[in-house]
Design a protein around this motif. Structure first.
Motif, PDB file in Angstrom:
ATOM      1  N   GLY A  58       1.411   6.098  -6.955  1.00  0.00           N
ATOM      2  CA  GLY A  58       0.075   6.518  -7.379  1.00  0.00           C
ATOM      3  C   GLY A  58      -0.126   8.017  -7.286  1.00  0.00           C
ATOM      4  N   PHE A  59       0.295   8.622  -6.174  1.00  0.00           N
ATOM      5  CA  PHE A  59       0.135  10.065  -6.031  1.00  0.00           C
ATOM      6  C   PHE A  59       1.021  10.820  -7.016  1.00  0.00           C
ATOM      7  CE2 PHE A  59      -1.870   9.053  -1.968  1.00  0.00           C
ATOM      8  CZ  PHE A  59      -2.936   9.940  -2.005  1.00  0.00           C
ATOM      9  N   LYS A  60       2.130  10.229  -7.400  1.00  0.00           N
ATOM     10  CA  LYS A  60       2.996  10.868  -8.399  1.00  0.00           C
ATOM     11  C   LYS A  60       2.285  10.930  -9.753  1.00  0.00           C
ATOM     12  CE  LYS A  60       7.378   9.813  -8.378  1.00  0.00           C
ATOM     13  NZ  LYS A  60       8.655   9.130  -8.597  1.00  0.00           N
ATOM     14  N   LEU A 100       2.302   1.695  -3.464  1.00  0.00           N
ATOM     15  CA  LEU A 100       1.242   2.175  -4.359  1.00  0.00           C
ATOM     16  C   LEU A 100       0.949   3.655  -4.124  1.00  0.00           C
ATOM     17  CD1 LEU A 100      -1.267  -0.829  -4.348  1.00  0.00           C
ATOM     18  CD2 LEU A 100       0.201  -0.061  -6.226  1.00  0.00           C
ATOM     19  N   CYS A 101       0.940   4.089  -2.867  1.00  0.00           N
ATOM     20  CA  CYS A 101       0.726   5.514  -2.571  1.00  0.00           C
ATOM     21  C   CYS A 101       1.838   6.370  -3.159  1.00  0.00           C
ATOM     22  CB  CYS A 101       0.647   5.740  -1.064  1.00  0.00           C
ATOM     23  SG  CYS A 101      -0.912   5.249  -0.325  1.00  0.00           S
ATOM     24  N   ILE A 102       3.068   5.919  -2.992  1.00  0.00           N
ATOM     25  CA  ILE A 102       4.206   6.702  -3.481  1.00  0.00           C
ATOM     26  C   ILE A 102       4.109   6.916  -4.984  1.00  0.00           C
ATOM     27  CG2 ILE A 102       6.708   6.641  -3.856  1.00  0.00           C
ATOM     28  CD1 ILE A 102       6.914   5.272  -1.091  1.00  0.00           C
ATOM     29  N   VAL A 125       2.876  11.602   1.560  1.00  0.00           N
ATOM     30  CA  VAL A 125       1.523  11.099   1.788  1.00  0.00           C
ATOM     31  C   VAL A 125       1.584   9.685   2.361  1.00  0.00           C
ATOM     32  CG1 VAL A 125      -0.643  10.435   0.682  1.00  0.00           C
ATOM     33  CG2 VAL A 125       0.495  12.557   0.012  1.00  0.00           C
ATOM     34  N   ALA A 126       2.487   8.879   1.801  1.00  0.00           N
ATOM     35  CA  ALA A 126       2.611   7.487   2.260  1.00  0.00           C
ATOM     36  C   ALA A 126       3.112   7.446   3.677  1.00  0.00           C
ATOM     37  CB  ALA A 126       3.547   6.703   1.344  1.00  0.00           C
ATOM     38  N   PHE A 178       0.991  16.484  -5.122  1.00  0.00           N
ATOM     39  CA  PHE A 178       0.935  15.556  -3.998  1.00  0.00           C
ATOM     40  C   PHE A 178       2.216  14.744  -3.936  1.00  0.00           C
ATOM     41  CE2 PHE A 178      -3.603  16.005  -5.095  1.00  0.00           C
ATOM     42  CZ  PHE A 178      -4.071  16.460  -3.875  1.00  0.00           C
ATOM     43  N   ILE A 231       0.838  -1.202   0.000  1.00  0.00           N
ATOM     44  CA  ILE A 231       0.000   0.000   0.000  1.00  0.00           C
ATOM     45  C   ILE A 231       0.872   1.251   0.000  1.00  0.00           C
ATOM     46  CG2 ILE A 231      -1.629   1.346   1.397  1.00  0.00           C
ATOM     47  CD1 ILE A 231      -2.896  -1.356   2.215  1.00  0.00           C
ATOM     48  N   THR A 232       1.946   1.219   0.768  1.00  0.00           N
ATOM     49  CA  THR A 232       2.873   2.354   0.810  1.00  0.00           C
ATOM     50  C   THR A 232       3.494   2.609  -0.555  1.00  0.00           C
ATOM     51  OG1 THR A 232       3.374   1.874   3.123  1.00  0.00           O
ATOM     52  CG2 THR A 232       4.937   3.275   1.930  1.00  0.00           C
ATOM     53  N   GLY A 241       4.067  11.873  -3.133  1.00  0.00           N
ATOM     54  CA  GLY A 241       3.689  10.534  -2.708  1.00  0.00           C
ATOM     55  C   GLY A 241       4.464  10.023  -1.507  1.00  0.00           C
TER      56      GLY A 241
END
Length: 129
Positions: free
Chosen positions: A115-117, A111-113, A128-129, A123, A108-109, A125
């Protein structure tokens, strides 16, 4: 730098308090040596280091950092003093000792890194992560 310090001090003492004291002493000694080298004008030598050497050093450091995170990514129980590559190899070859929860959180971490990019550069990432 922290990884190198931990790797150098881990075999010297199993006590966390002793390792913290040794790390503080090491930082003090390194600071004094850097000040003395600065006064002596040794900074001019840094310009003579070839770019390929700097790139090789950076690549090797990135491999070491990535490898040191593999056991944590998989939730593998770490044994203090275990060499980085041995711990990573053990984590990969013994999946029954890994934590499913840690693997899920790690994915999940990641994907956040990334994904937000992709969503927006506004954002960060990593934050956020």
């Amino acid at each position: 730098t922290a990884l190198l310090t931990a790797g150098a001090l881990a075999p010297l003492s199993s006590s966390v308090e002793a390792q913290v004291a040794l790390a503080a002493l090491l930082a003090l000694c390194v600071g004094i040596v850097r000040i003395l080298l600065g006064i002596a004008g040794a900074g001019a030598l840094a310009g003579r280091i070839p770019v390929s050497v700097l790139q090789g050093f950076s690549f090797a450091a990135s491999i070491l950092i990535f490898t040191s995170q593999v056991p944590a990514f998989l939730g593998y129980p770490m044994v203090p003093g275990t060499p980085v590559f041995t711990a990573a190899f053990d984590a990969i070859t013994c999946p029954n000792q890994c934590s499913l929860g840690a693997v899920i959180v790690s994915f999940i971490t990641v994907l956040c890194i990334f994904g937000f990019k992709r969503i927006s550069k506004a954002f960060p990432g990593v934050l956020v992560a």
